[in-house]
Every structure is written in structure tokens, then in C-alpha cells.
Design an enzyme around this catalytic site. Structure first.
Site, PDB file in Angstrom:
ATOM      1  N   SER A   1      47.382  -1.499   4.396  1.00  0.00           N
ATOM      2  CA  SER A   1      48.116  -0.434   5.281  1.00  0.00           C
ATOM      3  C   SER A   1      48.449  -0.843   6.627  1.00  0.00           C
ATOM      4  O   SER A   1      49.449  -0.502   7.083  1.00  0.00           O
ATOM      5  CB  SER A   1      46.977   0.987   5.443  1.00  0.00           C
ATOM      6  OG  SER A   1      45.871   0.392   6.131  1.00  0.00           O
TER       7      SER A   1
ATOM      8  N   ASP B   1      39.555  -6.751   5.562  1.00  0.00           N
ATOM      9  CA  ASP B   1      38.493  -5.839   5.319  1.00  0.00           C
ATOM     10  C   ASP B   1      37.469  -5.819   6.314  1.00  0.00           C
ATOM     11  O   ASP B   1      37.043  -4.982   6.827  1.00  0.00           O
ATOM     12  CB  ASP B   1      37.816  -6.100   3.811  1.00  0.00           C
ATOM     13  CG  ASP B   1      38.998  -5.625   2.940  1.00  0.00           C
ATOM     14  OD1 ASP B   1      39.697  -4.809   2.881  1.00  0.00           O
ATOM     15  OD2 ASP B   1      39.019  -6.470   1.822  1.00  0.00           O
TER      16      ASP B   1
ATOM     17  N   GLY C   1      40.282  -8.760  -0.036  1.00  0.00           N
ATOM     18  CA  GLY C   1      40.297  -8.256  -1.423  1.00  0.00           C
ATOM     19  C   GLY C   1      39.815  -6.833  -1.681  1.00  0.00           C
ATOM     20  O   GLY C   1      39.859  -6.654  -2.596  1.00  0.00           O
ATOM     21  N   GLY C   2      39.870  -5.982  -0.725  1.00  0.00           N
ATOM     22  CA  GLY C   2      39.785  -4.718  -0.580  1.00  0.00           C
ATOM     23  C   GLY C   2      40.858  -4.197  -1.843  1.00  0.00           C
ATOM     24  O   GLY C   2      40.615  -3.033  -2.717  1.00  0.00           O
ATOM     25  N   GLY C   3      42.083  -4.614  -1.712  1.00  0.00           N
ATOM     26  CA  GLY C   3      43.056  -4.238  -2.462  1.00  0.00           C
ATOM     27  C   GLY C   3      43.492  -5.065  -3.579  1.00  0.00           C
ATOM     28  O   GLY C   3      44.232  -4.673  -4.226  1.00  0.00           O
TER      29      GLY C   3
ATOM     30  N   GLU D   1      47.101 -13.802  -1.724  1.00  0.00           N
ATOM     31  CA  GLU D   1      47.176 -13.683  -0.598  1.00  0.00           C
ATOM     32  C   GLU D   1      46.662 -15.030   0.299  1.00  0.00           C
ATOM     33  O   GLU D   1      47.258 -15.883   1.155  1.00  0.00           O
ATOM     34  CB  GLU D   1      46.187 -12.635   0.322  1.00  0.00           C
ATOM     35  CG  GLU D   1      46.851 -11.105   0.105  1.00  0.00           C
ATOM     36  CD  GLU D   1      45.825 -10.108   0.628  1.00  0.00           C
ATOM     37  OE1 GLU D   1      46.300  -9.073   0.742  1.00  0.00           O
ATOM     38  OE2 GLU D   1      44.583 -10.392   0.208  1.00  0.00           O
TER      39      GLU D   1
END
Length: 235
Positions: A34, A90, A107-109, A115
Site C-alpha cells: 500500500s 513489514d 513478504g506480507g504480500g 522484490e
């Protein structure tokens, strides 16, 4: 735009400040999340004003955000290098007296493998975050991308290393989350991570692990958006 944690205003300030580092002719790595989405939107507005750049998305999400912002896209294979990478985190290790200062958990997404490829290739890697992502010591679970046939074997190895692995479950479908690379994610809780470099090195040697979410000695700058401005961390 979906946001998680922190205020939208703080995230926007961090993202927009990072976008200001892009110059004509730059190849820019476009991270996922986000806060990074605000940076991509800002890059799109700068392109409308005449800035000439190309972006390398790190996930389906960042690709869609870039397309909506009219950012021209390319790939690592098509360029000689990456001038700037902008990405979120994160958690950011924020104790300036510690060796781990500036280490990240990402790595939350579920996009940390791509990346890391792009961020590591960049001449400058800029992290964008809000204050909720800062911590003296990294302590969030570390996402580990594993090939499907190896997840049980990797899980056992993580337990032997003192971690607690959990197969990440999907929220809108039955079964586990599947990454853009077609793999599974283990969220591995190690408690307080005083030696992220050591944990990163150990995880990287486990057969079946494609990539983990510890980013050590990669970030150059972190922009922390606040309610009234942007704070800068340089490493």
C-alpha cells in the site's frame, strides 16, 4: 486502494518523497504494498509532467498499479541495470546502535522473491514505511517461499532451527496462498531476531526454499512518513 496499518497520510508522504528520487532515464523497481502504491501513483503524475522513466514491477499487484498510473514497464532482462528501487517493508530494524540497523522483514504480500531480485539489483534501494513498521529488533514472522513438494520438509527444518512455521492460508479460496511464482508460503516465527544475517544465511541453505523475507544489508534509505512530515534513515 487497500491499505493496512498506519495512516494513509503517512504512507502517502513516504511514497511521494521516494518518488522524488527518480530522474529522467531511470529504470525504477516498483515494489509491492500500500505504501509503495503511493510512490507509483506519484511517479505516474511525474510522467504526466514530462518525467521519462521505465518501471520494473515486482508482482501482479504492482504491475496493475503501474499500468493504472501509465508508468511504462520493462523487465530485468531488457535493461542494463536498475537505478532506483522503491519498496515497502513489514518491519524495519530501527536501532541505530545495532548491527542489524536497516534490516527488513518483507513478504506480507507474498512477493518478496521478486522484490529481492529487483531491490538487490538497484543502485539505490529506498524503503517507504510508516512508524508502525519500525521496531528496535525484528520480531515478525519471516515469510519463506517454498516449492510445493518441499513445504513439509522445510517446515520440519525450520522447527529444528527453533522456528514455528505456519502454512499461509488463502482468505478468499480454500487451501493455501499461492505466490506469483506458483509456490507456497510458510510464515516462520522465530521470536526476537537478534542476528538477522545469521537467520537469513541459514534459511537460504535449506533445500526447497526459493527465497525468504529477511532483507539484510540491502536498504540504503528508509523514508518514514509521519502525521506531519517524513523522517529519513540512511544506512
Amino acid at each position: 486502494m487497500k491499505t493496512t496499518g498506519g495512516s494513509d497520510a503517512a504512507k502517502r508522504r513516504a511514497g511521494e518523497r521516494a518518488a522524488e528520487r527518480a530522474e529522467d532515464g531511470f529504470v525504477v523497481g516498483l515494489g509491492t504494498g500500500s505504501t509503495t502504491a503511493y510512490a507509483i501513483d506519484a511517479l505516474g503524475r511525474a510522467i504526466d509532467d514530462g518525467l521519462e522513466i521505465r518501471g520494473i514491477p515486482t508482482s501482479f499487484q504492482s504491475r496493475q498499479t503501474a499500468l493504472e498510473a501509465s508508468v511504462p514497464l520493462t523487465t530485468l532482462e531488457e535493461v542494463d541495470g536498475v537505478d532506483l528501487a522503491i519498496d515497502g517493508a513489514d518491519q524495519v530494524a530501527d536501532d541505530s546502535t545495532a548491527d542489524a540497523y536497516g534490516a527488513l522483514i518483507k513478504g506480507g504480500g507474498g512477493a518478496h522473491t521478486r522484490e529481492k531480485l529487483v531491490d538487490a539489483a538497484a543502485d539505490e534501494f529506498v524503503v517507504v514505511a510508516d512508524p508502525s513498521k519500525l521496531a528496535p529488533t525484528l520480531e515478525r514472522s519471516v515469510p519463506v517461499e517454498v516449492i510445493p513438494d518441499a513445504y513439509s520438509v522445510v517446515s520440519e527444518r525450520v522447527r529444528e532451527l527453533g522456528g514455528d512455521p505456519t502454512l499461509r492460508a488463502a482468505e478468499c479460496k480454500d487451501g493455501p496462498v499461492v505466490t506469483d511464482n506458483g509456490n507456497l508460503l510458510l510464515d516462520c516465527a522465530f521470536g526476537s531476531i537478534d542476528d538477522p544475517e545469521g537467520v537469513a544465511s541459514t534459511l537460504a541453505r535449506v533445500p526447497g526454499v526459493l527465497e525468504h523475507g529477511l532483507f539484510v544489508d540491502l536498504a540504503d534509505i528508509t523514508y518514514v512518513g509521519t502525521d506531519d512530515g517524513v523522517e529519513t534513515r540512511e544506512y
